[in-house]
Scaffold this motif. Structure first.
Motif, PDB file in Angstrom:
ATOM      1  N   ARG A 178      -1.391  30.960 -10.009  1.00  0.00           N
ATOM      2  CA  ARG A 178      -0.756  30.243 -11.115  1.00  0.00           C
ATOM      3  C   ARG A 178      -1.129  30.877 -12.446  1.00  0.00           C
ATOM      4  O   ARG A 178      -2.279  31.156 -12.726  1.00  0.00           O
ATOM      5  CB  ARG A 178      -1.173  28.779 -11.090  1.00  0.00           C
ATOM      6  CG  ARG A 178      -0.437  27.931 -12.103  1.00  0.00           C
ATOM      7  CD  ARG A 178      -0.619  26.466 -11.806  1.00  0.00           C
ATOM      8  NE  ARG A 178       0.039  26.087 -10.571  1.00  0.00           N
ATOM      9  CZ  ARG A 178       0.107  24.845 -10.148  1.00  0.00           C
ATOM     10  NH1 ARG A 178      -0.443  23.883 -10.834  1.00  0.00           N
ATOM     11  NH2 ARG A 178       0.710  24.560  -9.017  1.00  0.00           N
TER      12      ARG A 178
ATOM     13  N   GLU B  32      -0.645  23.126  -2.790  1.00  0.00           N
ATOM     14  CA  GLU B  32       0.218  22.736  -3.908  1.00  0.00           C
ATOM     15  C   GLU B  32       1.046  23.948  -4.319  1.00  0.00           C
ATOM     16  O   GLU B  32       0.483  24.961  -4.734  1.00  0.00           O
ATOM     17  CB  GLU B  32      -0.640  22.238  -5.080  1.00  0.00           C
ATOM     18  CG  GLU B  32       0.144  21.679  -6.241  1.00  0.00           C
ATOM     19  CD  GLU B  32      -0.779  21.119  -7.320  1.00  0.00           C
ATOM     20  OE1 GLU B  32      -0.591  21.460  -8.497  1.00  0.00           O
ATOM     21  OE2 GLU B  32      -1.700  20.348  -6.978  1.00  0.00           O
ATOM     22  N   ASP B  33       2.355  23.861  -4.182  1.00  0.00           N
ATOM     23  CA  ASP B  33       3.222  25.012  -4.392  1.00  0.00           C
ATOM     24  C   ASP B  33       2.732  26.155  -3.499  1.00  0.00           C
ATOM     25  O   ASP B  33       2.678  26.003  -2.305  1.00  0.00           O
ATOM     26  CB  ASP B  33       3.239  25.406  -5.877  1.00  0.00           C
ATOM     27  CG  ASP B  33       3.800  24.288  -6.747  1.00  0.00           C
ATOM     28  OD1 ASP B  33       4.642  23.512  -6.245  1.00  0.00           O
ATOM     29  OD2 ASP B  33       3.382  24.174  -7.916  1.00  0.00           O
ATOM     30  N   ASP B  34       2.378  27.295  -4.089  1.00  0.00           N
ATOM     31  CA  ASP B  34       1.893  28.400  -3.268  1.00  0.00           C
ATOM     32  C   ASP B  34       0.368  28.497  -3.284  1.00  0.00           C
ATOM     33  O   ASP B  34      -0.205  29.499  -2.855  1.00  0.00           O
ATOM     34  CB  ASP B  34       2.504  29.733  -3.733  1.00  0.00           C
ATOM     35  CG  ASP B  34       2.181  30.030  -5.188  1.00  0.00           C
ATOM     36  OD1 ASP B  34       1.586  29.154  -5.858  1.00  0.00           O
ATOM     37  OD2 ASP B  34       2.514  31.127  -5.658  1.00  0.00           O
ATOM     38  N   GLN B  35      -0.293  27.469  -3.758  1.00  0.00           N
ATOM     39  CA  GLN B  35      -1.754  27.472  -3.789  1.00  0.00           C
ATOM     40  C   GLN B  35      -2.335  26.999  -2.463  1.00  0.00           C
ATOM     41  O   GLN B  35      -1.859  26.019  -1.882  1.00  0.00           O
ATOM     42  CB  GLN B  35      -2.271  26.559  -4.917  1.00  0.00           C
ATOM     43  CG  GLN B  35      -1.828  26.978  -6.318  1.00  0.00           C
ATOM     44  CD  GLN B  35      -2.359  28.347  -6.705  1.00  0.00           C
ATOM     45  OE1 GLN B  35      -3.377  28.782  -6.186  1.00  0.00           O
ATOM     46  NE2 GLN B  35      -1.648  29.025  -7.595  1.00  0.00           N
TER      47      GLN B  35
ATOM     48  N   ASN C 175       7.880  26.144   4.954  1.00  0.00           N
ATOM     49  CA  ASN C 175       8.558  26.417   3.697  1.00  0.00           C
ATOM     50  C   ASN C 175       7.824  27.468   2.886  1.00  0.00           C
ATOM     51  O   ASN C 175       8.419  28.341   2.283  1.00  0.00           O
ATOM     52  CB  ASN C 175       8.698  25.123   2.886  1.00  0.00           C
ATOM     53  CG  ASN C 175       9.672  24.163   3.541  1.00  0.00           C
ATOM     54  OD1 ASN C 175      10.518  24.580   4.327  1.00  0.00           O
ATOM     55  ND2 ASN C 175       9.544  22.878   3.233  1.00  0.00           N
ATOM     56  N   TRP C 176       6.497  27.330   2.888  1.00  0.00           N
ATOM     57  CA  TRP C 176       5.702  28.309   2.119  1.00  0.00           C
ATOM     58  C   TRP C 176       5.900  29.709   2.688  1.00  0.00           C
ATOM     59  O   TRP C 176       6.118  30.675   1.981  1.00  0.00           O
ATOM     60  CB  TRP C 176       4.234  27.923   2.160  1.00  0.00           C
ATOM     61  CG  TRP C 176       3.357  28.793   1.300  1.00  0.00           C
ATOM     62  CD1 TRP C 176       3.095  28.673  -0.027  1.00  0.00           C
ATOM     63  CD2 TRP C 176       2.608  29.921   1.736  1.00  0.00           C
ATOM     64  NE1 TRP C 176       2.244  29.670  -0.431  1.00  0.00           N
ATOM     65  CE2 TRP C 176       1.939  30.440   0.615  1.00  0.00           C
ATOM     66  CE3 TRP C 176       2.461  30.557   2.974  1.00  0.00           C
ATOM     67  CZ2 TRP C 176       1.112  31.551   0.695  1.00  0.00           C
ATOM     68  CZ3 TRP C 176       1.638  31.669   3.049  1.00  0.00           C
ATOM     69  CH2 TRP C 176       0.979  32.152   1.934  1.00  0.00           C
TER      70      TRP C 176
ATOM     71  N   THR D 110      -5.956  18.230  -5.987  1.00  0.00           N
ATOM     72  CA  THR D 110      -4.891  18.901  -6.725  1.00  0.00           C
ATOM     73  C   THR D 110      -5.442  20.228  -7.247  1.00  0.00           C
ATOM     74  O   THR D 110      -6.660  20.411  -7.376  1.00  0.00           O
ATOM     75  CB  THR D 110      -4.407  18.059  -7.918  1.00  0.00           C
ATOM     76  OG1 THR D 110      -5.467  17.974  -8.900  1.00  0.00           O
ATOM     77  CG2 THR D 110      -4.007  16.663  -7.476  1.00  0.00           C
TER      78      THR D 110
ATOM     79  N   GLY E 184       9.276  31.048   1.874  1.00  0.00           N
ATOM     80  CA  GLY E 184       9.323  31.449   0.473  1.00  0.00           C
ATOM     81  C   GLY E 184       8.703  32.813   0.262  1.00  0.00           C
ATOM     82  O   GLY E 184       9.239  33.656  -0.451  1.00  0.00           O
ATOM     83  N   LYS E 185       7.552  33.020   0.908  1.00  0.00           N
ATOM     84  CA  LYS E 185       6.874  34.320   0.783  1.00  0.00           C
ATOM     85  C   LYS E 185       7.736  35.417   1.398  1.00  0.00           C
ATOM     86  O   LYS E 185       7.797  36.540   0.891  1.00  0.00           O
ATOM     87  CB  LYS E 185       5.514  34.269   1.468  1.00  0.00           C
ATOM     88  CG  LYS E 185       4.527  33.300   0.863  1.00  0.00           C
ATOM     89  CD  LYS E 185       4.141  33.682  -0.547  1.00  0.00           C
ATOM     90  CE  LYS E 185       3.268  34.906  -0.590  1.00  0.00           C
ATOM     91  NZ  LYS E 185       2.795  35.216  -1.945  1.00  0.00           N
TER      92      LYS E 185
ATOM     93  N   GLU F 287      10.478  36.257  -0.963  1.00  0.00           N
ATOM     94  CA  GLU F 287       9.915  36.991  -2.098  1.00  0.00           C
ATOM     95  C   GLU F 287       9.724  38.464  -1.743  1.00  0.00           C
ATOM     96  O   GLU F 287      10.031  39.359  -2.529  1.00  0.00           O
ATOM     97  CB  GLU F 287       8.572  36.365  -2.486  1.00  0.00           C
ATOM     98  CG  GLU F 287       7.953  36.996  -3.718  1.00  0.00           C
ATOM     99  CD  GLU F 287       6.630  36.339  -4.049  1.00  0.00           C
ATOM    100  OE1 GLU F 287       5.784  37.014  -4.659  1.00  0.00           O
ATOM    101  OE2 GLU F 287       6.458  35.153  -3.694  1.00  0.00           O
TER     102      GLU F 287
ATOM    103  N   HIS G  34      -3.426  35.968  -1.907  1.00  0.00           N
ATOM    104  CA  HIS G  34      -1.974  35.848  -1.764  1.00  0.00           C
ATOM    105  C   HIS G  34      -1.323  37.114  -1.225  1.00  0.00           C
ATOM    106  O   HIS G  34      -0.108  37.167  -1.062  1.00  0.00           O
ATOM    107  CB  HIS G  34      -1.340  35.508  -3.116  1.00  0.00           C
ATOM    108  CG  HIS G  34      -1.627  34.112  -3.564  1.00  0.00           C
ATOM    109  ND1 HIS G  34      -0.818  33.047  -3.249  1.00  0.00           N
ATOM    110  CD2 HIS G  34      -2.657  33.607  -4.281  1.00  0.00           C
ATOM    111  CE1 HIS G  34      -1.331  31.933  -3.771  1.00  0.00           C
ATOM    112  NE2 HIS G  34      -2.444  32.259  -4.404  1.00  0.00           N
TER     113      HIS G  34
END
Length: 490
Positions: free
Chosen positions: A58, A208-211, A12-13, A122, A16-17, A20, A175
């Motif tokens: 973030r 976590e999310d895109d981290q 998924n990550w 986290t 998503g990239k 983007e 990133h």
């Protein structure tokens, strides 16, 4: 190593990239149609290509730490870029036997199993542990991303007050593209399941999310690179250099010959050798590591990656990777420890840029090997130990990879050298060598040139360059049996 139920789906990550990037391409094409803005966009892309921000993605993170670039090193350094320059891929992307070249944007659809002992953090935990990723917490920069110092609970994940609990090193993902994500996956896969005293311990991770972050044990003495080459650093004593070389060799030997699934490290260099408080060496950064070939396979075909000056010649030429590629890299690092010179240094005279090439004529010559030894040691090294280490480096650097030793054989060769006490500073050989060096320096100042054991003066009259009592020549073969000085120990 046990695997827990916790697993990571990277697909998924990556998707998503990918979306983007597609959106960015659409916006860029639209700007091109509008006129000159397209040209500006291209210039900006080129200007910042290869650079990454140390700031996690973030927006809540303090913006004061943005703009810090990475220089492909694990720790802060003021050295020239050429010293640690990544190897440019030389294998054609059309070669079908190369699994890494078939797609420039691979999709990670597989599940990555996470070892049960790893802690899951986290993003907020690590943000607070590093004091908001502030610049004062920055330990170093690497191709993967930036590394920050932090403090967490001894047996948990919660952040604690600086100076208390467990000190850790937190590595953030760059990133800019998918390469950083691939390296993050490799770190989790290898270090998450490998345990050895000479490998840096991976404590946990954050997804976590895109981290994407990794948490390691903190290595208080930093990298071997800084101790050898940073301006103002004190020279490492001979005994410490041997201890570090032995520890690093044990780490590679474990990967090649003892791990349940053998591993090729692929990026062995001084910046990836970290030191604890007692100068115990530990290998870090497994982002480029590969599983060794299995069965009747002789090598792994892969895109050429690594660092100029360290990569084995056959790997650079063919993309064929074996454990003997790591052995070559070890030989280069051993040379760096012996000489105090960088593997690649374009600031040196012609013919001395590449350390391995320059050193080869001296390595196995008993009369000339001393020219290799770091002058900052000032004679505080074992003559026999330096000879053996030089010969070992020569064996590791052989062009024929089959003639290079196994890392277990390297360990066996290095271990006895730690106990040698024949310090050069207390030997007649070293004193004669120093006299020759001093006279050569004086002659150079006076416009005199040395040739083959003579000094040729401007009027053409040959004179002996070194006068030694009783006709003895300064060779290790003629060293009198003198007792070391009381202060000869390092």
């Amino acid at each position: 190593m046990g695997l827990g139920p916790d697993s990571i789906k990277a697909e998924n990550w990556a998707l998503g990239k990918s979306k983007e990037r597609e959106e960015k391409k659409k916006r860029r094409r639209k700007k091109k149609r509008d006129g000159r803005e397209g040209e500006v966009g291209c210039w900006i892309k080129l200007r910042f290509m290869g650079r990454c921000s140390c700031m996690p993605f973030r927006s809540k993170v303090n913006s004061s730490i943005s703009g810090i670039s990475t220089n492909y090193v694990e720790s802060k350094s003021t050295n020239s870029k050429s010293a640690d320059e990544p190897v440019v891929p030389v294998v054609s992307s059309t070669v079908t036997s190369n699994p890494e070249s078939t797609s420039s944007t691979p999709m990670f659809s597989e599940e990555l199993k996470v070892a049960s002992h790893l802690r899951k953090f986290t993003f907020n935990d690590l943000k607070l542990a590093t004091r908001n990723f502030r610049p004062e917490s920055l330990l170093g920069e690497g191709g993967f991303g930036c590394v920050f110092k932090g403090w967490i609970e001894e047996n948990g994940t919660a952040p604690v007050k600086p100076g208390t609990g467990l000190t850790v090193a937190v590595k953030t993902l760059n990133h800019d593209g998918l390469q950083g994500h691939k390296e993050w996956l490799a770190e989790i896969s290898f270090l998450g399941n490998l345990r050895h005293p000479n490998l840096v311990k991976l404590i946990g991770y954050c997804i976590e999310d895109d981290q994407r972050l990794l948490v390691y044990e903190f290595m208080p003495r930093g990298s071997l690179e800084n101790h050898l080459f940073r301006k103002g650093s004190l020279p490492l004593p001979w005994s410490i250099r041997l201890k570090i070389a032995l520890g690093a060799a044990k780490g590679l030997a474990f990967l090649h010959e003892e791990a349940e699934r053998p591993v090729i490290y692929r990026d062995f260099k001084t910046s990836n050798i970290l030191l604890d408080a007692d100068y115990n060496a530990k290998l870090s950064d497994f982002g480029l590591a590969k599983d060794a070939p299995e069965g009747d396979k002789t090598h792994v075909s892969t895109r050429v990656m690594g660092t100029y000056g360290y990569a084995a010649p056959e790997y650079v030429m063919t993309g064929h990777l074996t454990s003997k590629s790591d052995v070559y890299s070890f030989g280069v690092v051993l040379l760096e420890m012996l000489t105090g010179r960088r593997s690649m240094d374009k600031n040196r005279p012609n013919g001395e840029h590449n350390l391995a090439e320059w050193a080869k004529p001296f390595l196995e010559d008993r009369r000339r090997f001393y020219r290799l030894i770091d002058p900052r040691l000032e004679g505080h090294f074992s003559i026999k130990g330096a000879q053996k280490a030089s010969q070992l480096a020569a064996h590791c650097l052989r062009r024929d990879q089959k003639a290079r030793p196994l890392m277990s054989e390297v360990v066996e060769t290095l271990e006895p050298l730690l106990n040698l006490k024949d310090m050069a500073s207390s030997s007649y050989f070293f004193q004669a060598m120093q006299a020759e060096r001093s006279r050569s320096n004086l002659n150079a100042k006076n416009g005199i040139r040395a040739q083959g054991g003579f000094v040729v003066i401007r009027n053409g009259q040959p004179v002996r360059s070194l006068s030694i009592p009783h006709g003895t020549h300064p060779s290790p073969n003629n060293i009198p049996r003198l007792s070391p000085k009381p202060n000869g120990k390092v």
